[in-house]
Design a protein around this motif. Structure first.
Motif, PDB file in Angstrom:
ATOM      1  N   ALA A 207     -20.005 -30.607  -0.688  1.00 64.23           N
ATOM      2  CA  ALA A 207     -19.686 -32.025  -0.533  1.00 64.23           C
ATOM      3  C   ALA A 207     -20.049 -32.776  -1.797  1.00 64.23           C
ATOM      4  N   LYS A 208     -19.158 -33.654  -2.253  1.00 60.37           N
ATOM      5  CA  LYS A 208     -19.435 -34.471  -3.427  1.00 60.37           C
ATOM      6  C   LYS A 208     -20.083 -35.795  -3.042  1.00 60.37           C
ATOM      7  N   VAL A 209     -19.857 -36.246  -1.819  1.00 61.20           N
ATOM      8  CA  VAL A 209     -20.415 -37.516  -1.340  1.00 61.20           C
ATOM      9  C   VAL A 209     -21.008 -37.309   0.049  1.00 61.20           C
ATOM     10  N   THR A 210     -21.833 -38.242   0.471  1.00 58.97           N
ATOM     11  CA  THR A 210     -22.353 -38.218   1.828  1.00 58.97           C
ATOM     12  C   THR A 210     -21.246 -38.655   2.774  1.00 58.97           C
ATOM     13  N   GLY A 211     -21.052 -37.895   3.850  1.00 61.37           N
ATOM     14  CA  GLY A 211     -19.984 -38.249   4.775  1.00 61.37           C
ATOM     15  C   GLY A 211     -19.849 -37.246   5.897  1.00 61.37           C
ATOM     16  N   THR A 212     -18.708 -37.334   6.598  1.00 62.38           N
ATOM     17  CA  THR A 212     -18.422 -36.494   7.750  1.00 62.38           C
ATOM     18  C   THR A 212     -17.426 -35.406   7.359  1.00 62.38           C
ATOM     19  N   VAL A 213     -17.696 -34.182   7.777  1.00 59.85           N
ATOM     20  CA  VAL A 213     -16.834 -33.048   7.461  1.00 59.85           C
ATOM     21  C   VAL A 213     -15.597 -33.078   8.360  1.00 59.85           C
ATOM     22  N   LYS A 214     -14.441 -32.806   7.752  1.00 63.98           N
ATOM     23  CA  LYS A 214     -13.194 -32.749   8.511  1.00 63.98           C
ATOM     24  C   LYS A 214     -12.413 -31.518   8.069  1.00 63.98           C
ATOM     25  N   PHE A 215     -12.148 -30.609   9.019  1.00 65.54           N
ATOM     26  CA  PHE A 215     -11.333 -29.437   8.764  1.00 65.54           C
ATOM     27  C   PHE A 215      -9.902 -29.758   9.179  1.00 65.54           C
ATOM     28  N   SER A 216      -8.928 -29.326   8.398  1.00 65.82           N
ATOM     29  CA  SER A 216      -7.535 -29.514   8.791  1.00 65.82           C
ATOM     30  C   SER A 216      -6.727 -28.291   8.379  1.00 65.82           C
ATOM     31  N   ASP A 217      -5.744 -27.956   9.211  1.00 69.56           N
ATOM     32  CA  ASP A 217      -4.884 -26.805   8.968  1.00 69.56           C
ATOM     33  C   ASP A 217      -3.552 -27.304   8.436  1.00 69.56           C
ATOM     34  N   HIS A 218      -3.198 -26.888   7.228  1.00 68.05           N
ATOM     35  CA  HIS A 218      -1.953 -27.333   6.614  1.00 68.05           C
ATOM     36  C   HIS A 218      -0.890 -26.247   6.663  1.00 68.05           C
ATOM     37  N   GLY A 219      -0.944 -25.383   7.663  1.00 64.59           N
ATOM     38  CA  GLY A 219       0.068 -24.350   7.850  1.00 64.59           C
ATOM     39  C   GLY A 219       0.089 -23.364   6.703  1.00 64.59           C
ATOM     40  N   ALA A 220       1.249 -23.240   6.059  1.00 63.52           N
ATOM     41  CA  ALA A 220       1.409 -22.281   4.967  1.00 63.52           C
ATOM     42  C   ALA A 220       0.576 -22.661   3.750  1.00 63.52           C
ATOM     43  N   HIS A 221       0.157 -23.908   3.657  1.00 60.93           N
ATOM     44  CA  HIS A 221      -0.649 -24.361   2.518  1.00 60.93           C
ATOM     45  C   HIS A 221      -2.137 -24.087   2.728  1.00 60.93           C
ATOM     46  N   GLY A 222      -2.508 -23.521   3.850  1.00 58.40           N
ATOM     47  CA  GLY A 222      -3.878 -23.113   4.079  1.00 58.40           C
ATOM     48  C   GLY A 222      -4.728 -24.153   4.778  1.00 58.40           C
ATOM     49  N   ARG A 223      -5.988 -23.804   4.975  1.00 59.54           N
ATOM     50  CA  ARG A 223      -6.946 -24.690   5.625  1.00 59.54           C
ATOM     51  C   ARG A 223      -7.694 -25.489   4.566  1.00 59.54           C
ATOM     52  N   VAL A 224      -7.838 -26.784   4.827  1.00 56.34           N
ATOM     53  CA  VAL A 224      -8.428 -27.697   3.852  1.00 56.34           C
ATOM     54  C   VAL A 224      -9.647 -28.361   4.479  1.00 56.34           C
ATOM     55  N   ILE A 225     -10.695 -28.544   3.673  1.00 62.03           N
ATOM     56  CA  ILE A 225     -11.899 -29.230   4.134  1.00 62.03           C
ATOM     57  C   ILE A 225     -12.035 -30.526   3.348  1.00 62.03           C
ATOM     58  N   ASP A 226     -12.187 -31.641   4.074  1.00 63.83           N
ATOM     59  CA  ASP A 226     -12.402 -32.952   3.474  1.00 63.83           C
ATOM     60  C   ASP A 226     -13.777 -33.456   3.893  1.00 63.83           C
ATOM     61  N   VAL A 227     -14.328 -34.372   3.099  1.00 60.93           N
ATOM     62  CA  VAL A 227     -15.531 -35.101   3.494  1.00 60.93           C
ATOM     63  C   VAL A 227     -15.165 -36.580   3.471  1.00 60.93           C
ATOM     64  N   LEU A 228     -15.183 -37.211   4.648  1.00 60.17           N
ATOM     65  CA  LEU A 228     -14.842 -38.626   4.772  1.00 60.17           C
ATOM     66  C   LEU A 228     -16.112 -39.434   4.573  1.00 60.17           C
ATOM     67  N   PRO A 229     -16.165 -40.295   3.560  1.00 68.08           N
ATOM     68  CA  PRO A 229     -17.397 -41.018   3.241  1.00 68.08           C
ATOM     69  C   PRO A 229     -17.820 -41.941   4.389  1.00 68.08           C
ATOM     70  N   VAL A 230     -19.131 -42.103   4.537  1.00 70.69           N
ATOM     71  CA  VAL A 230     -19.664 -43.016   5.544  1.00 70.69           C
ATOM     72  C   VAL A 230     -19.653 -44.429   4.974  1.00 70.69           C
ATOM     73  N   ASP A 231     -19.544 -45.427   5.843  1.00 66.62           N
ATOM     74  CA  ASP A 231     -19.567 -46.817   5.388  1.00 66.62           C
ATOM     75  C   ASP A 231     -20.984 -47.167   4.947  1.00 66.62           C
ATOM     76  N   SER A 232     -21.142 -47.706   3.769  1.00 67.09           N
ATOM     77  CA  SER A 232     -22.463 -48.055   3.254  1.00 67.09           C
ATOM     78  C   SER A 232     -22.892 -49.458   3.710  1.00 67.09           C
ATOM     79  N   LYS A 233     -22.081 -50.119   4.549  1.00 67.73           N
ATOM     80  CA  LYS A 233     -22.388 -51.476   5.020  1.00 67.73           C
ATOM     81  C   LYS A 233     -23.218 -51.470   6.304  1.00 67.73           C
ATOM     82  N   ALA A 234     -23.569 -50.316   6.784  1.00 67.24           N
ATOM     83  CA  ALA A 234     -24.272 -50.240   8.060  1.00 67.24           C
ATOM     84  C   ALA A 234     -25.703 -50.697   7.944  1.00 67.24           C
TER      85      ALA A 234
END
Length: 88
Positions: A61-88
């Motif tokens: 992870a490059k930033v603090t956030g929530t992990v999200k796995f997604s399947d892009h079919g023939a393009h493979g499985r991708v992992i994203d990290v969605l940043p948390v709101d810093s206004k909390a």
């Protein structure tokens, strides 16, 4: 009766250490920046948004956030990290 000891025992006894590969953080987990998400050989998972790839194909992870796995079919499985709101 043999005058020499059997050779089997002296040639055995070596084993490699486990590599501890696999997914370390799962979908929906909150992770700090820099934490390892997946240890892999080859590109089983591809890095997505806010995810980096190390030279041994480890995804982190490059930033603090929530992990999200997604399947892009023939393009493979991708992992994203969605940043948390810093206004909390």
């Amino acid at each position: 009766m043999a005058t020499k000891k059997g050779q089997g025992s002296s040639r055995n006894g070596r084993d490699s250490n486990a590599q501890r590969l696999g997914v370390k953080r799962h979908d929906g987990n909150l992770v700090p920046g820099g934490s390892i998400l997946v240890r892999q050989r080859g590109r089983r998972f591809r890095p997505g948004l806010n995810v980096g790839r190390g030279k041994d194909d480890t995804l982190f992870a490059k930033v603090t956030g929530t992990v999200k796995f997604s399947d892009h079919g023939a393009h493979g499985r991708v992992i994203d990290v969605l940043p948390v709101d810093s206004k909390a």
